[in-house]
Scaffold this motif. Sequence first.
Motif, PDB file in Angstrom:
ATOM      1  N   GLY A   1       1.054  -1.280  -0.317  1.00  0.00           N
ATOM      2  CA  GLY A   1       0.071  -0.417   0.066  1.00  0.00           C
ATOM      3  C   GLY A   1       1.034   0.892  -0.045  1.00  0.00           C
ATOM      4  O   GLY A   1       1.711   1.164   0.448  1.00  0.00           O
ATOM      5  N   MET A   2       0.375   2.261  -0.960  1.00  0.00           N
ATOM      6  CA  MET A   2       1.298   3.607  -1.327  1.00  0.00           C
ATOM      7  C   MET A   2       0.217   4.218  -1.066  1.00  0.00           C
ATOM      8  O   MET A   2       0.044   5.000  -1.721  1.00  0.00           O
ATOM      9  N   HIS A   3      -0.608   4.853   0.550  1.00  0.00           N
ATOM     10  CA  HIS A   3      -1.566   6.126   0.669  1.00  0.00           C
ATOM     11  C   HIS A   3      -0.955   6.878   0.760  1.00  0.00           C
ATOM     12  O   HIS A   3      -0.715   7.182   1.030  1.00  0.00           O
ATOM     13  N   PHE A   4      -1.502   8.038  -0.720  1.00  0.00           N
ATOM     14  CA  PHE A   4      -1.114   9.386  -0.961  1.00  0.00           C
ATOM     15  C   PHE A   4      -2.360  10.398  -0.119  1.00  0.00           C
ATOM     16  O   PHE A   4      -2.831  10.104  -0.317  1.00  0.00           O
ATOM     17  N   MET A   5      -1.887  11.408  -0.444  1.00  0.00           N
ATOM     18  CA  MET A   5      -2.798  11.809   0.168  1.00  0.00           C
ATOM     19  C   MET A   5      -3.321  13.273  -0.485  1.00  0.00           C
ATOM     20  O   MET A   5      -2.641  13.568  -1.054  1.00  0.00           O
ATOM     21  N   ASN A   6      -4.447  13.819  -0.386  1.00  0.00           N
ATOM     22  CA  ASN A   6      -5.059  14.814  -1.324  1.00  0.00           C
ATOM     23  C   ASN A   6      -5.075  16.490  -1.155  1.00  0.00           C
ATOM     24  O   ASN A   6      -5.050  16.032   0.543  1.00  0.00           O
ATOM     25  N   PRO A   7      -4.584  17.290  -1.479  1.00  0.00           N
ATOM     26  CA  PRO A   7      -3.479  16.693  -2.547  1.00  0.00           C
ATOM     27  C   PRO A   7      -2.587  16.361  -2.979  1.00  0.00           C
ATOM     28  O   PRO A   7      -1.101  17.293  -2.208  1.00  0.00           O
ATOM     29  N   VAL A   8      -2.408  15.259  -4.065  1.00  0.00           N
ATOM     30  CA  VAL A   8      -0.822  14.821  -3.977  1.00  0.00           C
ATOM     31  C   VAL A   8       0.328  15.903  -3.818  1.00  0.00           C
ATOM     32  O   VAL A   8       0.931  15.852  -3.719  1.00  0.00           O
ATOM     33  N   PRO A   9       0.634  16.775  -4.630  1.00  0.00           N
ATOM     34  CA  PRO A   9       1.404  17.617  -5.481  1.00  0.00           C
ATOM     35  C   PRO A   9       1.693  18.246  -3.950  1.00  0.00           C
ATOM     36  O   PRO A   9       3.265  18.832  -3.588  1.00  0.00           O
ATOM     37  N   VAL A  10       0.541  18.280  -2.989  1.00  0.00           N
ATOM     38  CA  VAL A  10       0.874  20.121  -2.035  1.00  0.00           C
ATOM     39  C   VAL A  10       1.384  18.991  -0.663  1.00  0.00           C
ATOM     40  O   VAL A  10       1.885  18.949   0.567  1.00  0.00           O
TER      41      VAL A  10
END
Length: 290
Positions: A145-154
Amino acid sequence: MSEISSSHIKKIGIVGAGQMGIGIAYVSAVVAKRNVVIMDTQQKQLDGGLKFIDGLLKKEVSKGRLSEAEIPDIKGRLQVTTTTDSFSDVDFVVEAATENPELKAKIFEGLDKAVPAGVVLASNTSSISITKIASSTNRPEKVIGMHFMNPVPVMKLVEIIPGIATSPDTLAVTRHLASDMGKTVTTSNDYPGFIANRILMPYINEAVYVLMEGVGTKEDIDTTMKLGTNVPMGPLTLADFIGLDTCLAIMRVLHSQLGDAKYRPCPLLINYVNAGWLGKKTGRGFYEYP
Ligand code: CAA
């Protein structure tokens, strides 16, 4: 210390050109400077995603954080496709499709066939068991699992979740790659909601109870938490931003898998979702977005 690095990863395959997939493509091409192929079955999603990336790149140039001269190289690193045929030479995959267990199982089954053996298959799932996703492949040791947070670029965080069969090498490579993308990494066991959503979603759900019970107005709830706990958005605004359907789906996972009544989704949250008031993306949630 592990000797594993991510330097062999030259090309990253991304499944899903929604908000998360496009954000992951952006940090992969711009920050980690890798070649990227984004796959989505809908060409319209891909076109929209590339347009969004274009806008972000223009903003970065206008702010002096990227030079005009770098843009052709970055764009040259981005490729789009509607099938996984062009995943035959990728060195790492991040899946960011809709949060649906059956769909993820189907996608991972397909990826297992399309992607060379030995390549890590990561999922950006926010609440589905990694161990379960891995079981639809013949390489469970390479699934993570590679759980990014939204917004990913920030957002600076990536939560990494090894499943029961994930190998230490897979974990090490994934940590390195996330760090190449400019992210700070935390590790969570494969347990419902992992760390971020196990804590965040009951907080949001409780805010909806506070609203339903008439303890305060939506504005008072949000302002109290925003200024009182120094977070960028109050919980109801954040729920609108994430999507009320996503918040409800995660609460249902916590409730059904942990079995504790404290995770029961707030009836008002269910009502909003039933009404189609899903937040920013539909123009109405707790607030209206004209
Ligand atoms: N993509 C890329 N960049 C974006 C963006 C997006 N979707 N949205 C905003 N930004 C950028 C803006 O362009 C701006 O960049 P500059 O500094 O270069 O100008 C910067 O973010 C700040 O944006 P704004 O000034 O417009 O607005 P803001 O200060 O309110 O910041 C925000 C916006 C970053 C979203 C901020 O409100 C925030 O941090 N909110 C909380 C976000 C959060 O908690 N995310 C986690 C959600 S939970 C999750 O993702 C897990 C899950 O599984 C559900």
